[in-house]
Design an enzyme around this catalytic site. Sequence first.
Site, PDB file in Angstrom:
ATOM      1  N   HIS A 185       4.626  26.991  -1.075  1.00  9.46           N
ATOM      2  CA  HIS A 185       4.201  26.511  -2.387  1.00  9.46           C
ATOM      3  C   HIS A 185       5.232  25.515  -2.915  1.00  9.46           C
ATOM      4  O   HIS A 185       6.406  25.856  -3.083  1.00  9.46           O
ATOM      5  CB  HIS A 185       4.053  27.699  -3.338  1.00  9.46           C
ATOM      6  N   HIS A 186       4.775  24.289  -3.205  1.00  8.64           N
ATOM      7  CA  HIS A 186       5.701  23.226  -3.610  1.00  8.64           C
ATOM      8  C   HIS A 186       6.296  23.472  -5.002  1.00  8.64           C
ATOM      9  O   HIS A 186       7.344  22.900  -5.345  1.00  8.64           O
ATOM     10  CB  HIS A 186       4.971  21.884  -3.581  1.00  8.64           C
ATOM     11  N   GLY A 187       5.655  24.305  -5.796  1.00  5.08           N
ATOM     12  CA  GLY A 187       6.237  24.644  -7.087  1.00  5.08           C
ATOM     13  C   GLY A 187       7.453  25.533  -6.970  1.00  5.08           C
ATOM     14  O   GLY A 187       8.269  25.611  -7.898  1.00  5.08           O
TER      15      GLY A 187
END
Length: 212
Positions: A185-187
């Site tokens: 997850h890039h967050g």
Amino acid sequence: MKAKIDMADWPRKDHFNFFNKFEEPFFGVTVNVDCTDAYERAKRKGASFFLYYLYASLTAVNNTEAFRYRIIDDEVYLFDVVHASSTVNRPDGTFGFSYIDFKPTFDEFAAGAKAEIERIQNTTGLIPSSSGENVIHYSAIPWIDFTSLTHARSFSFKDSVPKISFGKITENNSRKLMPVSITVHHGLMDGLHVANYVDLFQELLNNSDQQF
């Protein structure tokens, strides 16, 4: 155990708020790891190489903080430890989901893993894992020397669990190489954090006598 992240002071607050709004917030990379030394070490030990590299990966994961972040009810939490939810292949060509606890030593880990694998192989159906968020979704595709990989995703389900897949071992100049797909997850993390995991995983594969 898990601790809630104070978003006001979290350096990734803006990154999280930006990427968490995406329909597809995951990104992925595929790398080759050199498993020559680890393969020979596992064989000398009489150990399953799958469990050997799975334990090395899980050790690297637990020593890379970003891989222990999870999103729960739109809040970010940091787990103390994460475990393995791995696919287990059956002789009939199907597979089931497993749950394998991370342990301080390989022998402890392998004992629990073998019992769980035997349980899955003697049942039918998918057997969804009830392990919760503090896992890594692992899979092995030992028949394919892949260069990229995608995962089935339900976009209505807010997922933040990293996914790591292992491919077919091939030989090049007498070295054994294995493709590894990492989807995250890039967050919660960027390429730097994935690189930190890959570097530590490779280090453990190269020289892991003390840990194993």
